[in-house]
Design a protein around this motif. Sequence first.
Motif, PDB file in Angstrom:
ATOM      1  N   PHE A 135     -11.409   0.937  -1.754  1.00 16.33           N
ATOM      2  CA  PHE A 135     -11.702  -0.403  -2.207  1.00 16.33           C
ATOM      3  C   PHE A 135     -12.761  -1.163  -1.872  1.00 16.33           C
ATOM      4  O   PHE A 135     -12.498  -0.512  -0.156  1.00 16.33           O
ATOM      5  CB  PHE A 135     -10.334  -1.130  -2.100  1.00 16.33           C
ATOM      6  CG  PHE A 135      -8.986  -0.657  -2.818  1.00 16.33           C
ATOM      7  CD1 PHE A 135      -9.037  -1.199  -4.064  1.00 16.33           C
ATOM      8  CD2 PHE A 135      -8.304  -0.210  -1.806  1.00 16.33           C
ATOM      9  CE1 PHE A 135      -7.981  -1.150  -4.839  1.00 16.33           C
ATOM     10  CE2 PHE A 135      -7.248   0.684  -2.394  1.00 16.33           C
ATOM     11  CZ  PHE A 135      -6.640   0.488  -3.964  1.00 16.33           C
ATOM     12  N   SER A 136     -13.660  -1.702  -1.892  1.00 19.96           N
ATOM     13  CA  SER A 136     -15.214  -2.203  -1.102  1.00 19.96           C
ATOM     14  C   SER A 136     -14.055  -3.489  -0.057  1.00 19.96           C
ATOM     15  O   SER A 136     -13.348  -4.457  -0.031  1.00 19.96           O
ATOM     16  CB  SER A 136     -15.994  -3.098  -1.451  1.00 19.96           C
ATOM     17  OG  SER A 136     -16.208  -2.300  -2.703  1.00 19.96           O
TER      18      SER A 136
ATOM     19  N   TYR B 227     -15.475   0.626   3.352  1.00 21.14           N
ATOM     20  CA  TYR B 227     -14.299   0.623   2.183  1.00 21.14           C
ATOM     21  C   TYR B 227     -13.230   0.810   3.174  1.00 21.14           C
ATOM     22  O   TYR B 227     -13.004   1.436   4.194  1.00 21.14           O
ATOM     23  CB  TYR B 227     -14.201   2.225   1.497  1.00 21.14           C
ATOM     24  CG  TYR B 227     -15.743   1.667   0.879  1.00 21.14           C
ATOM     25  CD1 TYR B 227     -16.138   0.808  -0.599  1.00 21.14           C
ATOM     26  CD2 TYR B 227     -16.740   2.076   1.336  1.00 21.14           C
ATOM     27  CE1 TYR B 227     -17.352   1.197  -1.193  1.00 21.14           C
ATOM     28  CE2 TYR B 227     -18.175   2.316   0.018  1.00 21.14           C
ATOM     29  CZ  TYR B 227     -18.171   1.490  -0.648  1.00 21.14           C
ATOM     30  OH  TYR B 227     -19.621   1.617  -1.308  1.00 21.14           O
TER      31      TYR B 227
ATOM     32  N   LYS C 171     -11.930   6.997  -6.498  1.00 22.78           N
ATOM     33  CA  LYS C 171     -10.310   8.161  -5.591  1.00 22.78           C
ATOM     34  C   LYS C 171     -10.547   9.258  -5.900  1.00 22.78           C
ATOM     35  O   LYS C 171     -11.210  10.090  -6.380  1.00 22.78           O
ATOM     36  CB  LYS C 171      -9.086   7.891  -7.041  1.00 22.78           C
ATOM     37  CG  LYS C 171      -8.595   6.202  -7.318  1.00 22.78           C
ATOM     38  CD  LYS C 171      -8.012   6.754  -9.100  1.00 22.78           C
ATOM     39  CE  LYS C 171      -7.216   7.235  -8.826  1.00 22.78           C
ATOM     40  NZ  LYS C 171      -6.084   6.984  -9.959  1.00 22.78           N
TER      41      LYS C 171
ATOM     42  N   LYS D  32      -7.165   5.901  -2.631  1.00 22.02           N
ATOM     43  CA  LYS D  32      -8.520   5.327  -3.519  1.00 22.02           C
ATOM     44  C   LYS D  32      -8.957   4.456  -2.794  1.00 22.02           C
ATOM     45  O   LYS D  32      -8.315   4.266  -1.511  1.00 22.02           O
ATOM     46  CB  LYS D  32      -6.555   4.057  -4.388  1.00 22.02           C
ATOM     47  CG  LYS D  32      -6.076   5.173  -5.414  1.00 22.02           C
ATOM     48  CD  LYS D  32      -5.460   3.988  -6.252  1.00 22.02           C
ATOM     49  CE  LYS D  32      -4.167   3.392  -5.549  1.00 22.02           C
ATOM     50  NZ  LYS D  32      -3.755   2.411  -6.676  1.00 22.02           N
TER      51      LYS D  32
ATOM     52  N   GLU E 221     -17.780  -8.223   0.446  1.00 21.32           N
ATOM     53  CA  GLU E 221     -18.143  -8.266  -0.858  1.00 21.32           C
ATOM     54  C   GLU E 221     -19.498  -9.421  -0.437  1.00 21.32           C
ATOM     55  O   GLU E 221     -19.705 -10.284   0.778  1.00 21.32           O
ATOM     56  CB  GLU E 221     -17.572  -9.763  -1.574  1.00 21.32           C
ATOM     57  CG  GLU E 221     -16.371 -10.783  -0.841  1.00 21.32           C
ATOM     58  CD  GLU E 221     -15.857 -11.860  -1.628  1.00 21.32           C
ATOM     59  OE1 GLU E 221     -16.288 -11.380  -2.700  1.00 21.32           O
ATOM     60  OE2 GLU E 221     -14.567 -12.659  -1.063  1.00 21.32           O
TER      61      GLU E 221
ATOM     62  N   MET F  68      -7.773  -5.515  -5.728  1.00 21.50           N
ATOM     63  CA  MET F  68      -9.039  -5.102  -6.199  1.00 21.50           C
ATOM     64  C   MET F  68      -9.500  -4.931  -6.922  1.00 21.50           C
ATOM     65  O   MET F  68      -8.618  -3.626  -7.291  1.00 21.50           O
ATOM     66  CB  MET F  68      -9.120  -4.617  -4.233  1.00 21.50           C
ATOM     67  CG  MET F  68      -9.260  -5.893  -3.362  1.00 21.50           C
ATOM     68  SD  MET F  68      -9.632  -4.738  -1.735  1.00 21.50           S
ATOM     69  CE  MET F  68      -9.159  -6.678  -0.577  1.00 21.50           C
ATOM     70  N   HIS F  69     -11.023  -4.230  -6.772  1.00 22.81           N
ATOM     71  CA  HIS F  69     -11.031  -2.980  -8.002  1.00 22.81           C
ATOM     72  C   HIS F  69     -10.678  -1.670  -7.160  1.00 22.81           C
ATOM     73  O   HIS F  69     -11.810  -1.915  -6.173  1.00 22.81           O
ATOM     74  CB  HIS F  69     -12.782  -3.471  -8.568  1.00 22.81           C
ATOM     75  CG  HIS F  69     -12.669  -2.407  -9.858  1.00 22.81           C
ATOM     76  ND1 HIS F  69     -12.367  -2.183 -10.388  1.00 22.81           N
ATOM     77  CD2 HIS F  69     -13.958  -1.301  -9.237  1.00 22.81           C
ATOM     78  CE1 HIS F  69     -13.150  -1.087 -11.278  1.00 22.81           C
ATOM     79  NE2 HIS F  69     -14.323  -0.802 -10.687  1.00 22.81           N
ATOM     80  N   THR F  70     -10.701  -0.200  -7.937  1.00 25.82           N
ATOM     81  CA  THR F  70     -10.422   0.869  -7.791  1.00 25.82           C
ATOM     82  C   THR F  70     -12.289   1.315  -7.047  1.00 25.82           C
ATOM     83  O   THR F  70     -12.762   1.621  -8.424  1.00 25.82           O
ATOM     84  CB  THR F  70     -10.029   1.698  -8.002  1.00 25.82           C
ATOM     85  OG1 THR F  70      -7.848   0.586  -7.677  1.00 25.82           O
ATOM     86  CG2 THR F  70      -9.435   2.720  -7.624  1.00 25.82           C
ATOM     87  N   VAL F  71     -12.885   1.761  -6.608  1.00 25.58           N
ATOM     88  CA  VAL F  71     -14.098   2.311  -6.583  1.00 25.58           C
ATOM     89  C   VAL F  71     -14.110   3.792  -7.067  1.00 25.58           C
ATOM     90  O   VAL F  71     -15.388   4.187  -7.245  1.00 25.58           O
ATOM     91  CB  VAL F  71     -15.271   1.585  -6.030  1.00 25.58           C
ATOM     92  CG1 VAL F  71     -14.970   0.102  -5.967  1.00 25.58           C
ATOM     93  CG2 VAL F  71     -14.504   2.010  -4.360  1.00 25.58           C
TER      94      VAL F  71
END
Length: 296
Positions: free
Chosen positions: A21-22, A110, A6, A19, A25, A1-4
């Motif tokens: 994450f969404s 999130y 922090k 951290k 999707e 997953m991409h960190t959106v």
Amino acid sequence: MHTVWKGAISFGLVHVPVKMFSATEDKDISLRLIHRDCGTPVAYVRKCNTCEKELEWEEIVKGYEYEKGHFVLFEKDELEQLNENVTKTIEILDFVDLHEIDPIYFQKTYFLSPDQAGGNAYNLLLEAMRQSGKIGIAKISIRSKSSLAAIRTIENCLVIETIFYPDEIRAIGQVPGLPEQISVRDKELAMARMLIEQLSTAFEPAKYTDDYRGRLLDLIQHKIAGEDIKVAPEQQPTQVMDLMAALQASLESIRVTPTDPSTPEGTGGAAAGGANEAGAQRTRTAKGGTKKESVS
């Protein structure tokens, strides 16, 4: 997953590095606008209609229209100054019961995971909230936008959901056409409650699918294969003006629907009661077979 995002959660003097994450999707299928004659995608051009020329990004600023055709302009550094006090901390302001928040307030979900050496504090907050049954109400800033948020637990994960501010929710009184007083017939109400009971079940998310997306993906694959596809128009259900008859027919359709082999015999039919004979009579009198009916 991409960190959106922090930052950290704070409650009292406890600091929990996390951290974000969404949790969801977008599964929508993106269709582009294409020039039919040559098959080229249509481009969007930044153009000033007054100067009749295309613009570069450095020529563009943001503005607010305070009257029709009148704007106040903002340079980039002016807007950035507004964010100087934005922190990377999710400060829990209160703990409340989840059932006190109407679903209309919720925006986007999130997942939160522990960051750096914050595992112990993360586990402490997770378990304390789980045992208390409470959720946290906090403030968070994501991409320069300030939001209220609800922090809760799902399994072994802290979850944060952005929620609307109260003044962002429109008043129910603004909805046109609402009844001033609710008046229903007792017999129709009893039948409607019986129908709801017959359709009630445990929530199983996996059984609900996006039928439109599935049909569109299938159509895309056929077109890629060069097949000529003709989609038949969906037949509209017969409109029924008699509300009681529609309720009776609905209960009858549930009674005759094949049940799972593991379901005890008779389940789903007993509650239909006196509706069975009425529903059967409608079935016998319908020309060409049973009609699919709905309430208009």
